[in-house]
Each structure stands twice: as C-alpha cells, then as structure tokens.
Design an enzyme around this catalytic site. Structure first.
Site, short mmCIF file in Angstrom:
data_model
loop_
_atom_site.label_atom_id
_atom_site.label_comp_id
_atom_site.label_asym_id
_atom_site.label_seq_id
_atom_site.Cartn_x
_atom_site.Cartn_y
_atom_site.Cartn_z
N ASP A 137 24.05 -27.70 -25.19
CA ASP A 137 24.04 -26.34 -24.86
C ASP A 137 22.87 -26.39 -23.69
O ASP A 137 22.74 -27.47 -23.39
CB ASP A 137 24.47 -25.17 -25.08
CG ASP A 137 24.64 -23.84 -24.93
OD1 ASP A 137 23.65 -23.65 -23.57
OD2 ASP A 137 25.48 -23.68 -25.66
N HIS A 153 23.10 -28.71 -19.92
CA HIS A 153 23.09 -27.72 -19.06
C HIS A 153 22.57 -27.34 -18.69
O HIS A 153 22.17 -26.03 -18.26
CB HIS A 153 24.18 -26.18 -19.75
CG HIS A 153 25.30 -26.65 -20.89
ND1 HIS A 153 26.19 -24.87 -21.55
CD2 HIS A 153 26.30 -27.56 -20.98
CE1 HIS A 153 27.17 -25.64 -21.82
NE2 HIS A 153 26.77 -26.75 -21.52
#
Length: 387
Positions: free
Chosen positions: A213, A236
C-alpha cells in the site's frame, strides 16, 4: 538534514547516559522463536514504574515470539526510556493468536522513548492470504504504534510483514523516524509503511520502504511534517489522504517531501480526497528533488475518490487544496498522462506550482491533464497549457 532532525539527534543521544540496563533474557525471555516470551518482556519493561531515572532495555540476538504488548506511559515514572534491540521480535504466524485490538506493539502517552535497531516481524502472510481470497477476515493489527506521545525516536529499525500498517504515529508531537526499513510484498493488502495522523513535528528520513500500500500515508490533522531521503517501492507512493470523509475534519499543512525515489510504484506523490462535503484543507506543501522510475501516476491530485461510487456519487470534495509546489521532478512514467490534477468542482485547487517537471513516457514526452486547477507551470509545453 532539517534543524528538527539535528536537534533530536543530539538530544536523544545525550539521553543514553545511564548505567541502568535491563536485559529481557534475565526476565525469562527465550530466543528460540518458539516459546512465548510476552510475560518476560512485560515484566522487564514494567520496571520503569519504579524509577525516575533514565532506563535502558536490551534485547540480545535471537528470535523472540511475543503476542500483544501494551505500554502505557501514564504508569511510568521514568523520564526517558531507550530500547536497544539486536534480535528479532516475532508475532504469532496465526493471526487469531493476536488480540484484534488494532496494534501488536503499542505505546501510548509516553514521553522520550527511543528504539534503536532490531527487527519487528508481524508474520502477516496468513491474514493477507485470507483477505486476498475475499473471505470474512479480521481487519488485522498495526505492527508498531505510537498514540498521543511526545519526543519519540526510531533509528535503524526494520519493520516487516505487518498484518496491516507497519508503523503508526497518531496524536504525537516531535517524532524522529530515521534509517528504518519497512518491508512487505507488493500484494500484501492495506500494509501502509508509515501512517501519520493528528501529529506535528514528525520527521521521516533516510529510509527504505516497500509495501503493498502507501509507502507513507498522511492523514488528517497533520502539520510540520518533514520527509526526506526515502526510497519507495513497491507500493502506492507517498499520499496525503484519504481526506474529507468527515464533514468536520482537521486539515494538513506545512509538509515537505524531498529527495525521494519511486521505483515501479502505483503512484508517486499523491493528494487524495473523498468526493464528499468537508471543511478540510491541504496547504503549504512542497514536493522537491524527486526521481520517478516507471511510475504509473507520478504526480496526481484525486479529489473525486469514491470507490464503487458508494457514499459520495456526484458530490464535490469540500477539501480545499492550495499552495502545493512540485519542483525538480524527473524520470519516467508508466502511463501517458504523468501529471493528473483532478480537483474539486466545488473547491478548485489554487496556487499550484509546477517547476522543472520533466517526465517521459516510452520514447517521448509524457502528457498532463488538469481539471479545476489553477496556478503556474514552467517546463514542457503540456504543463503550461495544463494550468
């Protein structure tokens, strides 16, 4: 190095001048990675309730299996605590063996706690597999969390394979995180590297972060954040947000992100807000001296975040974004549109500056797209047209 970083480097090294050292093995901790050493760790750390002096805790080499540990500073009289770790702390591999209370190792209302070295291994693979199979799984726990605490230092620490967030800083003031490694596979869900919210004076420096993430996520209520010297990937990217879920929400201001490299990440530098009414804001942000390598969305503002068009369809974001500067950002985009500023229809972005931004796609120049964004740009022609 920022002035804040220099101050804390000297301040906390001075705090180590003490002869009181407690070795967890003397309290029964076993280093074979199989015998539960939770009680031994709690017994060792419980000594701080008896002393006003500065204390050292030491974890020798080896593997130590521990379940949830909660350290409450309100019961502690010591004026400074340093934890030196040469070993590896292991969470149980069975996620049902950990209380699902949000954190595996939790510090709350502590002051002047420093952690040096060591590996914190959340062993989250079984929970990731459960989540990826779309079964009814628990949310999971953050590996290492600090709540409502002041003057925190983490240096030379590795946090890996967390069930959920790896490091959480929530409601804290003056924290230095430097020289850390945060590691989990790219397909591990919801495993943000470092999440900061409702905090001020936090510095994150000279660290390597690769997760499933966000490498670093910045929630509401943050101010005076300094992020420098980060290698991000997989993951991310570095995100301010998601913001604006609540109608009454604290904003984010005075954030510096510089000297960062992104490698094959989903995003580079991102600001993300829900497409819902809110009084939140993002202002005075600097993204500077950044290298992108095969990044899908190198520069992105997404103010229309609304997964599955639930809870916010056809609504404009109430979060006001202003005075955001992108300076000296170079490298390669994995998509044709490398700069995407998709701002709120009800609160357009203002004061956006794009200076010396040079991003390529395949063998040519990348494109830029701007909606409801105002400001100025210098560099390639597409940027000048964008704003």
């Amino acid at each position: 190095m920022s002035p804040l970083a220099i101050f804390f480097f000297f301040f906390f090294n001075l705090s180590l001048a003490t002869n009181t050292i407690y070795n967890v093995q003397n309290f029964g901790a076993q280093s074979n990675g199989k015998i539960d050493s939770t009680k031994a760790f709690l017994s060792c750390m419980g000594f701080c309730m008896c002393f006003y002096e500065r204390l050292h805790y030491y974890v020798p080499r080896g593997n130590y299996l521990i379940r949830n540990i909660y350290f409450n500073g309100q019961t502690c009289k010591s004026n400074a605590i340093a934890i030196h770790i040469d070993g590896t702390l292991l969470a149980p591999s069975d996620y049902n063996a950990i209380d699902n209370d949000g954190s595996w190792i939790k510090f709350e209302k502590v002051n002047r706690v420093s952690i040096y070295g060591g590996i914190f291994d959340g062993q989250g693979a079984s929970l990731w597999a459960c989540k990826n199979s779309k079964k009814n799984c628990p949310k999971g726990t953050t590996a290492l969390a600090f709540y409502n605490s002041n003057n925190i230092v983490m240096s030379g620490v590795t946090v890996q394979n967390s069930q959920m967030f790896h490091i959480l800083v929530d409601g804290c003031h003056n924290a230095m995180i430097q020289g850390v490694k945060v590691l989990s596979p790219g397909n591990s869900p919801n495993t943000d590297g470092i999440h900061v919210q409702s905090s001020s004076g936090v510095s994150i420096m000279n660290s390597n972060i690769g997760t499933g993430d966000d490498c670093i996520s910045i929630g509401p209520g943050n101010s005076n954040l300094w992020i420098e010297g980060i290698a991000c990937g997989p993951g991310h990217g570095i995100s301010i947000g998601s913001l604006g879920w609540e109608s009454q929400e604290q904003g984010v201001q005075n954030v510096t992100v510089k000297m960062v490299s992104f490698t094959s990440t989903e995003n580079g530098v991102r600001v993300k807000t829900w497409a819902r009414p809110s009084n939140g804001f993002v202002r005075n942000v600097l993204f500077q001296h950044i290298v992108m390598s095969n990044v899908q969305n190198p520069i992105i503002i997404d103010q229309n975040y609304c997964p599955n068009h639930e809870s916010c369809p056809n609504q404009g974001s109430g979060v006001k974004i202003s005075d955001v500067t992108y300076e000296d950002i170079h490298g390669t985009s994995a998509t044709e549109i490398a700069v995407k500023l998709d701002c709120s229809k009800t609160n357009p972005c203002s004061g956006i500056t794009l200076e010396d931004v040079n991003l390529s796609y395949k063998n040519g120049r990348a494109e830029a797209s701007c909606v409801n964004a105002g400001g100025r740009a210098s560099g390639f022609e597409e940027l000048s047209k964008c704003l």
